[in-house]
Design a protein around this motif. Structure first.
Motif, PDB file in Angstrom:
ATOM      1  N   GLU A 158       0.803  -1.226   0.000  1.00 35.16           N
ATOM      2  CA  GLU A 158       0.000   0.000   0.000  1.00 35.16           C
ATOM      3  C   GLU A 158       0.838   1.279   0.000  1.00 35.16           C
ATOM      4  OE1 GLU A 158      -3.358  -0.182  -0.116  1.00 35.16           O
ATOM      5  OE2 GLU A 158      -3.192  -2.367  -0.134  1.00 35.16           O
ATOM      6  N   ASN A 159       2.177   1.146   0.082  1.00 31.49           N
ATOM      7  CA  ASN A 159       3.050   2.321   0.211  1.00 31.49           C
ATOM      8  C   ASN A 159       4.290   2.143  -0.648  1.00 31.49           C
ATOM      9  OD1 ASN A 159       1.809   3.837   2.687  1.00 31.49           O
ATOM     10  ND2 ASN A 159       1.777   1.659   3.205  1.00 31.49           N
ATOM     11  N   PRO A 160       4.849   3.247  -1.150  1.00 28.57           N
ATOM     12  CA  PRO A 160       6.046   3.127  -1.989  1.00 28.57           C
ATOM     13  C   PRO A 160       7.334   2.806  -1.225  1.00 28.57           C
ATOM     14  CG  PRO A 160       5.408   5.427  -1.781  1.00 28.57           C
ATOM     15  CD  PRO A 160       4.354   4.615  -1.088  1.00 28.57           C
ATOM     16  N   ALA A 161       7.358   3.098   0.071  1.00 30.64           N
ATOM     17  CA  ALA A 161       8.569   2.869   0.867  1.00 30.64           C
ATOM     18  C   ALA A 161       8.192   2.727   2.338  1.00 30.64           C
ATOM     19  CB  ALA A 161       9.547   4.031   0.702  1.00 30.64           C
ATOM     20  N   VAL A 162       9.120   2.131   3.090  1.00 32.78           N
ATOM     21  CA  VAL A 162       8.972   1.990   4.535  1.00 32.78           C
ATOM     22  C   VAL A 162      10.273   2.490   5.159  1.00 32.78           C
ATOM     23  CG1 VAL A 162       8.722   0.361   6.446  1.00 32.78           C
ATOM     24  CG2 VAL A 162       7.420   0.001   4.349  1.00 32.78           C
ATOM     25  N   LEU A 163      10.147   3.364   6.137  1.00 37.60           N
ATOM     26  CA  LEU A 163      11.324   3.861   6.849  1.00 37.60           C
ATOM     27  C   LEU A 163      11.584   2.994   8.073  1.00 37.60           C
ATOM     28  CD1 LEU A 163      10.581   7.694   6.713  1.00 37.60           C
ATOM     29  CD2 LEU A 163      12.179   6.398   5.288  1.00 37.60           C
ATOM     30  N   VAL A 164      12.857   2.805   8.381  1.00 34.08           N
ATOM     31  CA  VAL A 164      13.260   2.023   9.546  1.00 34.08           C
ATOM     32  C   VAL A 164      13.746   3.013  10.605  1.00 34.08           C
ATOM     33  CG1 VAL A 164      14.747   0.180  10.399  1.00 34.08           C
ATOM     34  CG2 VAL A 164      13.915   0.119   8.024  1.00 34.08           C
ATOM     35  N   LEU A 165      13.076   2.986  11.757  1.00 32.40           N
ATOM     36  CA  LEU A 165      13.413   3.897  12.848  1.00 32.40           C
ATOM     37  C   LEU A 165      14.015   3.136  14.008  1.00 32.40           C
ATOM     38  CD1 LEU A 165      11.661   6.010  11.381  1.00 32.40           C
ATOM     39  CD2 LEU A 165      10.679   6.580  13.574  1.00 32.40           C
ATOM     40  N   GLU A 166      15.051   3.725  14.592  1.00 32.33           N
ATOM     41  CA  GLU A 166      15.654   3.185  15.804  1.00 32.33           C
ATOM     42  C   GLU A 166      15.827   4.348  16.769  1.00 32.33           C
ATOM     43  OE1 GLU A 166      18.774  -0.281  16.606  1.00 32.33           O
ATOM     44  OE2 GLU A 166      19.604   1.353  15.425  1.00 32.33           O
ATOM     45  N   LYS A 167      15.236   4.221  17.934  1.00 35.29           N
ATOM     46  CA  LYS A 167      15.273   5.274  18.949  1.00 35.29           C
ATOM     47  C   LYS A 167      14.746   6.600  18.383  1.00 35.29           C
ATOM     48  CE  LYS A 167      18.981   3.066  21.442  1.00 35.29           C
ATOM     49  NZ  LYS A 167      20.371   3.020  21.769  1.00 35.29           N
ATOM     50  N   GLY A 168      13.687   6.522  17.573  1.00 30.26           N
ATOM     51  CA  GLY A 168      13.041   7.709  17.041  1.00 30.26           C
ATOM     52  C   GLY A 168      13.720   8.363  15.854  1.00 30.26           C
ATOM     53  N   LYS A 169      14.841   7.821  15.404  1.00 24.83           N
ATOM     54  CA  LYS A 169      15.583   8.399  14.276  1.00 24.83           C
ATOM     55  C   LYS A 169      15.574   7.435  13.093  1.00 24.83           C
ATOM     56  CE  LYS A 169      17.265  11.981  16.570  1.00 24.83           C
ATOM     57  NZ  LYS A 169      16.849  13.308  16.338  1.00 24.83           N
ATOM     58  N   VAL A 170      15.516   7.981  11.889  1.00 25.50           N
ATOM     59  CA  VAL A 170      15.535   7.173  10.673  1.00 25.50           C
ATOM     60  C   VAL A 170      16.939   6.601  10.478  1.00 25.50           C
ATOM     61  CG1 VAL A 170      15.273   7.211   8.167  1.00 25.50           C
ATOM     62  CG2 VAL A 170      13.719   8.545   9.591  1.00 25.50           C
ATOM     63  N   VAL A 171      17.011   5.262  10.346  1.00 30.16           N
ATOM     64  CA  VAL A 171      18.302   4.600  10.127  1.00 30.16           C
ATOM     65  C   VAL A 171      18.357   3.856   8.792  1.00 30.16           C
ATOM     66  CG1 VAL A 171      18.857   4.379  12.578  1.00 30.16           C
ATOM     67  CG2 VAL A 171      17.608   2.531  11.422  1.00 30.16           C
ATOM     68  N   GLY A 172      17.200   3.731   8.121  1.00 36.24           N
ATOM     69  CA  GLY A 172      17.188   3.029   6.844  1.00 36.24           C
ATOM     70  C   GLY A 172      15.858   3.168   6.144  1.00 36.24           C
ATOM     71  N   VAL A 173      15.832   2.685   4.901  1.00 38.58           N
ATOM     72  CA  VAL A 173      14.619   2.710   4.093  1.00 38.58           C
ATOM     73  C   VAL A 173      14.565   1.431   3.265  1.00 38.58           C
ATOM     74  CG1 VAL A 173      15.691   3.974   2.162  1.00 38.58           C
ATOM     75  CG2 VAL A 173      13.220   4.077   2.479  1.00 38.58           C
ATOM     76  N   VAL A 174      13.361   0.934   3.033  1.00 34.17           N
ATOM     77  CA  VAL A 174      13.143  -0.242   2.189  1.00 34.17           C
ATOM     78  C   VAL A 174      12.071   0.132   1.167  1.00 34.17           C
ATOM     79  CG1 VAL A 174      12.403  -2.649   2.114  1.00 34.17           C
ATOM     80  CG2 VAL A 174      13.692  -1.817   4.068  1.00 34.17           C
ATOM     81  N   THR A 175      12.314  -0.243  -0.091  1.00 31.68           N
ATOM     82  CA  THR A 175      11.353   0.025  -1.161  1.00 31.68           C
ATOM     83  C   THR A 175      10.940  -1.286  -1.821  1.00 31.68           C
ATOM     84  OG1 THR A 175      13.050   0.242  -2.863  1.00 31.68           O
ATOM     85  CG2 THR A 175      12.464   2.257  -1.637  1.00 31.68           C
ATOM     86  N   LYS A 176       9.954  -1.205  -2.685  1.00 33.05           N
ATOM     87  CA  LYS A 176       9.527  -2.376  -3.446  1.00 33.05           C
ATOM     88  C   LYS A 176      10.681  -2.911  -4.282  1.00 33.05           C
ATOM     89  CE  LYS A 176       4.796  -0.753  -3.531  1.00 33.05           C
ATOM     90  NZ  LYS A 176       3.701  -0.185  -4.299  1.00 33.05           N
ATOM     91  N   HIS A 177      11.514  -2.012  -4.771  1.00 33.99           N
ATOM     92  CA  HIS A 177      12.674  -2.406  -5.566  1.00 33.99           C
ATOM     93  C   HIS A 177      13.625  -3.320  -4.773  1.00 33.99           C
ATOM     94  CE1 HIS A 177      15.650  -2.071  -8.739  1.00 33.99           C
ATOM     95  NE2 HIS A 177      16.548  -1.768  -7.828  1.00 33.99           N
ATOM     96  N   ASP A 178      13.764  -3.064  -3.484  1.00 37.23           N
ATOM     97  CA  ASP A 178      14.621  -3.909  -2.639  1.00 37.23           C
ATOM     98  C   ASP A 178      14.094  -5.338  -2.591  1.00 37.23           C
ATOM     99  OD1 ASP A 178      16.408  -1.812  -1.909  1.00 37.23           O
ATOM    100  OD2 ASP A 178      14.898  -1.094  -0.503  1.00 37.23           O
ATOM    101  N   PHE A 179      12.777  -5.477  -2.553  1.00 37.77           N
ATOM    102  CA  PHE A 179      12.184  -6.816  -2.547  1.00 37.77           C
ATOM    103  C   PHE A 179      12.393  -7.507  -3.888  1.00 37.77           C
ATOM    104  CE2 PHE A 179      10.531  -5.696   1.441  1.00 37.77           C
ATOM    105  CZ  PHE A 179      10.087  -6.858   2.038  1.00 37.77           C
ATOM    106  N   MET A 180      12.306  -6.754  -4.964  1.00 39.92           N
ATOM    107  CA  MET A 180      12.522  -7.332  -6.281  1.00 39.92           C
ATOM    108  C   MET A 180      13.967  -7.837  -6.422  1.00 39.92           C
ATOM    109  SD  MET A 180       9.564  -7.112  -7.572  1.00 39.92           S
ATOM    110  CE  MET A 180       9.831  -7.525  -9.271  1.00 39.92           C
ATOM    111  N   LYS A 181      14.918  -7.096  -5.850  1.00 45.10           N
ATOM    112  CA  LYS A 181      16.318  -7.524  -5.906  1.00 45.10           C
ATOM    113  C   LYS A 181      16.539  -8.830  -5.167  1.00 45.10           C
ATOM    114  CE  LYS A 181      18.334  -3.797  -4.389  1.00 45.10           C
ATOM    115  NZ  LYS A 181      19.270  -2.750  -4.010  1.00 45.10           N
ATOM    116  N   MET A 182      15.731  -9.104  -4.136  1.00 51.14           N
ATOM    117  CA  MET A 182      15.879 -10.344  -3.369  1.00 51.14           C
ATOM    118  C   MET A 182      15.581 -11.563  -4.220  1.00 51.14           C
ATOM    119  SD  MET A 182      14.320  -9.242   0.307  1.00 51.14           S
ATOM    120  CE  MET A 182      14.239 -10.921   0.864  1.00 51.14           C
ATOM    121  N   LEU A 183      14.781 -11.423  -5.261  1.00 50.99           N
ATOM    122  CA  LEU A 183      14.458 -12.525  -6.143  1.00 50.99           C
ATOM    123  C   LEU A 183      15.698 -13.058  -6.866  1.00 50.99           C
ATOM    124  CD1 LEU A 183      11.142 -11.281  -7.764  1.00 50.99           C
ATOM    125  CD2 LEU A 183      11.413 -13.069  -6.052  1.00 50.99           C
ATOM    126  N   ARG A 184      16.659 -12.160  -7.068  1.00 48.91           N
ATOM    127  CA  ARG A 184      17.885 -12.547  -7.763  1.00 48.91           C
ATOM    128  C   ARG A 184      18.899 -13.230  -6.856  1.00 48.91           C
ATOM    129  NH1 ARG A 184      19.759  -7.282  -9.717  1.00 48.91           N
ATOM    130  NH2 ARG A 184      17.919  -6.312  -8.876  1.00 48.91           N
TER     131      ARG A 184
END
Length: 185
Positions: A158-184
């Motif tokens: 339902e969303n183009p990206a998901v942010l990863v937060l640790e202790k209230g701060k953004v530490v990473g991002v995951v997109t649909k493209h990252d999931f597509m790369k996992m197929l390889r």
């Protein structure tokens, strides 16, 4: 050809934090059969081993935490940046959207669609100097670094990206493209 020993099978199961019952349920066999295979009392058929290894593979995928597939550092813009600067960053990196982050905290998102929409009936020179905060949309959803891959994939439906937060701060991002790369692999 490598054939796993009963001890190998038990180690794989315990490494994945699966009980005999959980493995049996996933593989479509009985728990007593798993116990007998691990004890070395029974030599399983190849078809049974295949079911067990398919269950291991599925469990492995479920156990992947988002921290293992996220991008860091997160390319972003701030709400005080000009639309021209945000557009330059997105063009430079080939993004169609990106998070808006102020002092490590997500405050919104900006997309090429929002930029194009803001240009409707406006002088392009004026729009380029608008601030991101004037056209940004909602922030991307957030998860913790230990959130599993399956949960993140459902959010990405339902969303183009998901942010990863640790202790209230953004530490990473995951997109649909990252999931597509996992197929390889």
């Amino acid at each position: 050809m490598f054939l796993p020993t009963p001890a190998d099978l038990k180690k794989l199961r315990t490494d994945l934090h699966l009980t005999q019952h959980e493995l049996a349920s996933r593989a479509g066999v009985s728990q007593p059969l798993i116990a007998r295979i691990e004890a070395g009392d029974v030599d399983p058929r190849l078809s049974t081993l295949r079911k067990i290894f398919n269950a291991f593979d599925a469990a492995r995928k479920e156990k992947i935490d988002v921290i293992n597939i996220m991008h860091a550092p997160v390319i972003h813009t701030s709400s005080d940046s000009s639309i021209e600067e945000a557009a330059r960053i997105m063009e430079e990196h080939g993004f169609s959207q990106m998070p808006v982050i102020d002092s490590g905290v997500p405050v919104g998102s900006i997309s090429t669609d929002q930029i194009v929409h803001s240009m409707t009936d406006q002088d392009i020179k004026k729009v380029s100097h608008f601030l991101v905060r004037n056209i940004m949309g909602d922030s991307f959803p957030t998860v913790s670094p230990t959130t599993d891959m399956n949960t993140v994939s459902r959010i990405l439906e339902e969303n183009p990206a998901v942010l990863v937060l640790e202790k209230g701060k953004v530490v990473g991002v995951v997109t649909k493209h990252d999931f597509m790369k996992m197929l390889r692999g």
